[in-house]
Design an enzyme around this catalytic site. Structure first.
Site, PDB file in Angstrom:
ATOM      1  N   LEU A 137     -43.071   2.636 -62.552  1.00 15.74           N
ATOM      2  CA  LEU A 137     -42.194   1.958 -61.667  1.00 15.74           C
ATOM      3  C   LEU A 137     -41.668   0.935 -61.968  1.00 15.74           C
ATOM      4  CD1 LEU A 137     -41.355   2.245 -58.145  1.00 15.74           C
ATOM      5  CD2 LEU A 137     -43.066   0.576 -58.074  1.00 15.74           C
ATOM      6  N   SER A 138     -39.869   0.819 -62.088  1.00 19.38           N
ATOM      7  CA  SER A 138     -38.838   0.004 -62.357  1.00 19.38           C
ATOM      8  C   SER A 138     -39.742  -1.238 -62.717  1.00 19.38           C
ATOM      9  CB  SER A 138     -37.751   0.135 -61.667  1.00 19.38           C
ATOM     10  OG  SER A 138     -36.835  -0.572 -62.287  1.00 19.38           O
ATOM     11  N   GLY A 178     -38.736  -4.100 -62.613  1.00 15.40           N
ATOM     12  CA  GLY A 178     -37.766  -4.603 -61.269  1.00 15.40           C
ATOM     13  C   GLY A 178     -37.555  -4.297 -60.360  1.00 15.40           C
ATOM     14  N   ASP A 208     -48.578  13.287 -59.234  1.00 15.91           N
ATOM     15  CA  ASP A 208     -48.094  14.761 -58.621  1.00 15.91           C
ATOM     16  C   ASP A 208     -48.599  14.846 -57.153  1.00 15.91           C
ATOM     17  OD1 ASP A 208     -46.768  16.528 -57.913  1.00 15.91           O
ATOM     18  OD2 ASP A 208     -47.718  17.872 -59.874  1.00 15.91           O
ATOM     19  N   ILE A 209     -47.387  14.962 -55.853  1.00 12.33           N
ATOM     20  CA  ILE A 209     -47.415  14.495 -54.528  1.00 12.33           C
ATOM     21  C   ILE A 209     -48.525  15.936 -55.068  1.00 12.33           C
ATOM     22  CG2 ILE A 209     -45.918  13.412 -54.462  1.00 12.33           C
ATOM     23  CD1 ILE A 209     -44.652  15.626 -53.381  1.00 12.33           C
ATOM     24  N   LEU A 252     -40.240  10.596 -49.801  1.00 20.11           N
ATOM     25  CA  LEU A 252     -38.778  10.714 -50.545  1.00 20.11           C
ATOM     26  C   LEU A 252     -38.984  11.704 -50.999  1.00 20.11           C
ATOM     27  CD1 LEU A 252     -37.598   7.153 -50.717  1.00 20.11           C
ATOM     28  CD2 LEU A 252     -36.971   8.328 -49.305  1.00 20.11           C
ATOM     29  N   ALA A 287     -38.900  14.600 -53.940  1.00 19.62           N
ATOM     30  CA  ALA A 287     -38.798  16.211 -53.514  1.00 19.62           C
ATOM     31  C   ALA A 287     -37.742  16.602 -55.045  1.00 19.62           C
ATOM     32  CB  ALA A 287     -36.917  15.867 -53.134  1.00 19.62           C
ATOM     33  N   TYR A 296     -32.413  24.489 -51.550  1.00 16.29           N
ATOM     34  CA  TYR A 296     -33.654  22.727 -50.699  1.00 16.29           C
ATOM     35  C   TYR A 296     -33.037  22.743 -49.119  1.00 16.29           C
ATOM     36  CZ  TYR A 296     -32.315  17.768 -51.453  1.00 16.29           C
ATOM     37  OH  TYR A 296     -32.457  16.543 -51.203  1.00 16.29           O
ATOM     38  N   LYS A 338     -35.742  21.580 -46.538  1.00 14.56           N
ATOM     39  CA  LYS A 338     -35.526  20.257 -45.707  1.00 14.56           C
ATOM     40  C   LYS A 338     -35.439  20.338 -44.149  1.00 14.56           C
ATOM     41  CE  LYS A 338     -34.773  16.661 -48.429  1.00 14.56           C
ATOM     42  NZ  LYS A 338     -35.672  15.530 -48.100  1.00 14.56           N
TER      43      LYS A 338
END
Length: 333
Positions: free
Chosen positions: A42-43, A45, A58-59, A80, A82, A157, A161
């Site tokens: 993760l950034s 910032g 990995d999910i 989110l 994907a 894709y 979804k």
């Protein structure tokens, strides 16, 4: 019961464009601490209060979820993670595992955690890719497409979804405490992050290239048209849906809309601020075909009515107030 585990807001895919923007907005709101999951770090910032912990992995890794669930109970989930549209077509087996199987496993986890007394709210950013217009002529003739029309996706894709949308709605109807909500996003443009390979990314790629003073090779034809939304408007819509009381919602999946713009119109508008802009058209027939199957405009009446979706940026202010100033700052400093 939560069994002593800390209630949290969970964001998967948190290092992506939407994830970073969502983290910035959630940091300004009261609520449970945030836990994030992504293949990438993760950034720094993005690491602001009330961020609790980042799980890099990995999910599809069951051990990752075992570690996470020992400490935390997700009460609100933004899923989110994907493989994006263009890339998904080139890695179909992996895309199915991540986009369909990964989401299904996370839905099952949420349903297992949920009870009527302690529900779990699952927010799923879906896509304009769930739609499929049969031809360019049909696209040009179609009115703004509503949520129940043209659900015949032309891509893996889009099919993935749509599958997750319907799976989530079905699991919710079975009862038990899962609260599923999906929002179909149009093309997104951000001034804060770089495009990451989506099929609609020709628009933001062009603007970034102009700001860098570089020529741009556009992979769609000049007449290619899609609805676009500024990232702050899209994230605002996602959050409005996420925190709206269930009783006010009439659907499980909602369109978010924005200005309908062609490649030629975007080029002409960007050239007003970057008169040295040089664009070459190098058609990618696969991606151009995908864009041709997506609606030129979507009807977001239901989102306006049910959770107050009201984008701040129109066709002009999208560029003059948001994109051009923000992207200039990125490359000037």
């Amino acid at each position: 019961m939560s069994g002593g585990r800390v209630p949290v807001t969970l964001i998967t895919g948190a290092s992506g464009e939407i994830g970073q923007a969502l983290l910035r907005r959630l940091a300004q709101r009261p609520g449970d601490p945030i836990v994030t999951v992504d293949l990438r770090p993760l950034s720094t910032g993005a690491l602001k209060r009330p961020h609790r912990e980042h799980f890099q992995g990995d999910i599809l890794d069951a051990a990752l979820w075992e570690r996470l669930l020992r400490q935390y109970r997700p009460a609100l989930i933004f899923h989110l993670a994907a493989i994006l549209s263009t890339h998904a077509e080139s890695v179909p087996v992996l895309a199915h595992r991540v986009n369909a199987d990964g989401a299904a496993r996370l839905l099952a986890m949420a349903a297992d955690l949920a009870t009527p007394d302690e529900p779990v709210r699952f927010v799923f950013p879906s896509s304009i890719a769930v739609y499929g217009l049969p031809s360019q002529e049909a696209k040009e003739a179609a009115a703004p497409v509503s949520e129940d029309e043209h659900l015949d996706p032309a891509t893996l894709y889009g099919a993935q979804k749509l599958y997750v949308e319907r799976l989530g709605a079905t699991v919710e109807r079975l009862g038990g405490g899962l609260d599923f909500r999906a929002v179909r996003l149009p093309g997104l443009i951000s001034s804060d992050t770089l495009p990451q390979g989506g099929t609609s990314d020709w628009a933001p790629e062009l603007i970034h290239a102009a700001a860098r003073g570089e020529p741009y090779s556009c992979f769609v034809n000049p007449g290619a048209r899609l609805p676009f939304c500024a990232m702050p408007d899209a994230v605002g819509g996602v959050l409005s849906l996420a925190f709206r009381e269930k009783a006010s919602l009439t659907r499980t999946a909602y369109n978010l809309g924005g200005p309908s713009l062609s490649a030629a119109e975007i080029i002409a508008r960007v050239a007003r601020d970057f008169p040295d802009l040089e664009v070459r058209f190098q058609l990618d027939r696969g991606r151009d075909r995908i864009v041709a199957s997506w609606p030129a405009a979507v009807d977001h009446t239901a989102a306006r009515r049910d959770f107050g979706f009201a984008p701040e940026h129109d066709e002009e202010t999208l560029f003059s107030r948001y994109l051009i100033p923000g992207i200039r700052r990125r490359y000037q400093g």
